[in-house]
Design an enzyme around this catalytic site. Structure first.
Site, PDB file in Angstrom:
ATOM      1  N   GLU A  69      13.806 -11.781 -49.094  1.00 19.95           N
ATOM      2  CA  GLU A  69      12.327 -12.385 -49.074  1.00 19.95           C
ATOM      3  C   GLU A  69      12.189 -13.450 -50.144  1.00 19.95           C
ATOM      4  OE1 GLU A  69      13.797  -9.948 -50.540  1.00 19.95           O
ATOM      5  OE2 GLU A  69      12.473  -9.341 -52.530  1.00 19.95           O
ATOM      6  N   HIS A 119      18.000 -10.258 -52.252  1.00 23.18           N
ATOM      7  CA  HIS A 119      16.715 -10.282 -52.029  1.00 23.18           C
ATOM      8  C   HIS A 119      16.375 -11.603 -50.813  1.00 23.18           C
ATOM      9  CE1 HIS A 119      14.825  -8.124 -55.437  1.00 23.18           C
ATOM     10  NE2 HIS A 119      15.953  -8.482 -55.941  1.00 23.18           N
ATOM     11  N   SER A 174      13.913   0.797 -59.350  1.00 17.99           N
ATOM     12  CA  SER A 174      13.915   1.945 -58.541  1.00 17.99           C
ATOM     13  C   SER A 174      13.514   3.334 -59.357  1.00 17.99           C
ATOM     14  CB  SER A 174      15.400   2.486 -58.097  1.00 17.99           C
ATOM     15  OG  SER A 174      16.437   2.162 -59.160  1.00 17.99           O
ATOM     16  N   GLY A 178      12.340  -3.964 -57.209  1.00 19.16           N
ATOM     17  CA  GLY A 178      11.565  -3.960 -58.280  1.00 19.16           C
ATOM     18  C   GLY A 178      12.436  -2.879 -59.181  1.00 19.16           C
ATOM     19  N   ILE A 184      19.163 -10.296 -58.308  1.00 17.83           N
ATOM     20  CA  ILE A 184      18.593 -10.083 -59.449  1.00 17.83           C
ATOM     21  C   ILE A 184      18.804  -8.619 -60.289  1.00 17.83           C
ATOM     22  CG2 ILE A 184      16.431 -10.055 -60.791  1.00 17.83           C
ATOM     23  CD1 ILE A 184      15.420 -11.920 -58.354  1.00 17.83           C
ATOM     24  N   ARG A 185      19.736  -8.651 -61.237  1.00 16.21           N
ATOM     25  CA  ARG A 185      20.065  -7.197 -61.774  1.00 16.21           C
ATOM     26  C   ARG A 185      20.453  -6.432 -60.577  1.00 16.21           C
ATOM     27  NH1 ARG A 185      16.297  -4.718 -63.609  1.00 16.21           N
ATOM     28  NH2 ARG A 185      14.678  -5.951 -62.974  1.00 16.21           N
ATOM     29  N   CYS A 192      17.550  -4.386 -52.531  1.00 14.85           N
ATOM     30  CA  CYS A 192      17.805  -4.311 -53.975  1.00 14.85           C
ATOM     31  C   CYS A 192      17.513  -2.862 -54.475  1.00 14.85           C
ATOM     32  CB  CYS A 192      17.223  -5.360 -54.993  1.00 14.85           C
ATOM     33  SG  CYS A 192      17.958  -5.759 -56.403  1.00 14.85           S
TER      34      CYS A 192
HETATM   35  N1  GLN Z   1      17.967  -3.066 -61.630  1.00 19.22           N
HETATM   36  C1  GLN Z   1      17.076  -2.680 -60.624  1.00 19.22           C
HETATM   37  C2  GLN Z   1      17.164  -1.067 -60.364  1.00 19.22           C
HETATM   38  O1  GLN Z   1      18.052  -0.530 -60.750  1.00 19.22           O
HETATM   39  C3  GLN Z   1      17.139  -3.054 -59.242  1.00 19.22           C
HETATM   40  C4  GLN Z   1      16.754  -4.683 -59.416  1.00 19.22           C
HETATM   41  C5  GLN Z   1      15.890  -5.384 -58.394  1.00 19.22           C
HETATM   42  O2  GLN Z   1      15.402  -4.733 -57.267  1.00 19.22           O
HETATM   43  N2  GLN Z   1      15.804  -6.599 -58.286  1.00 19.22           N
HETATM   44  O3  GLN Z   1      16.403  -0.488 -59.749  1.00 19.22           O
END
Ligand code: GLN
Length: 189
Positions: free
Chosen positions: A171, A169, A49, A47, A133-134, A79
């Protein structure tokens, strides 16, 4: 076995579905009262952080969760969850739980390469699918942190005692072996 899945923000439902399919009972942790449960394990999902950290403080859940992790409740962090656990962030001044002796770079792959998917070796498991993802990655690890996976020379998964943390991820893919590894650690404890 009862697993608490942090559910204040982010991709928690996929973790819940996966753990329940493997036979675990899950409690979504949305508010302080949810922490009255005795938990055999904790999941910190992906998500954002900064949002998660802020909400945990506002909801007065932060200290309780940090204490449980520090006291040895097994954790699966993915993540943003990895960012919450990290002792140090190389490109951000925040420290959240700080229970995992690693240095993490947030959004380490830049915006151009926001998301990607690979299949790579994970120690003790074999080749697993990994969706990023990012994502952050781990720049360096402290002593006794075991490196479980690297992608293109960057550390993407570690284990420190019963804290399992990864920048991707698990999941989101159909493979269940990482969640099973976590449940096995919860069971052993
Ligand atoms: N870029 C998000 C962060 O810095 C982490 C990305 C993710 O949890 N998919 O919190």
């Amino acid at each position: 076995m009862k697993i608490g899945v942090l559910a204040v923000q982010g991709a928690f439902i996929e973790h819940r579905n996966k753990l329940e399919a493997l036979g675990a009972m899950c409690v979504e942790l949305r508010k302080k009262e949810d922490l009255r449960n005795d938990l055999d394990g904790l999941v910190l999902p992906g998500g954002e952080s900064t949002v998660q950290g802020k909400l945990l403080r506002e909801l007065d859940m932060f200290d309780d969760l940090r204490d449980r992790i520090a006291n040895g409740v097994p954790v699966l962090a993915t993540c943003a969850g990895l960012i919450l656990l990290a002792e140090k962030l190389s490109n951000d001044n925040h420290v959240y739980f700080g229970t995992l002796p690693v240095t993490v770079r947030r959004n380490a792959y830049g915006r151009q390469l926001g998301s990607f998917h690979v299949s790579q070796e994970m120690k003790g498991i074999g080749i697993v699918p990994m969706t990023f993802i990012r994502a952050p990655y781990i720049e360096s690890v402290g002593g006794r942190v075991e490196i479980l996976a690297e992608v293109d020379g960057n550390i993407v998964a570690v284990r420190y005692g019963v804290q399992f943390a990864m920048s991707f991820h698990p999941e989101l893919d159909s493979d269940t072996r990482i969640h099973q590894m976590f449940l096995d650690a919860c069971q052993e404890r």
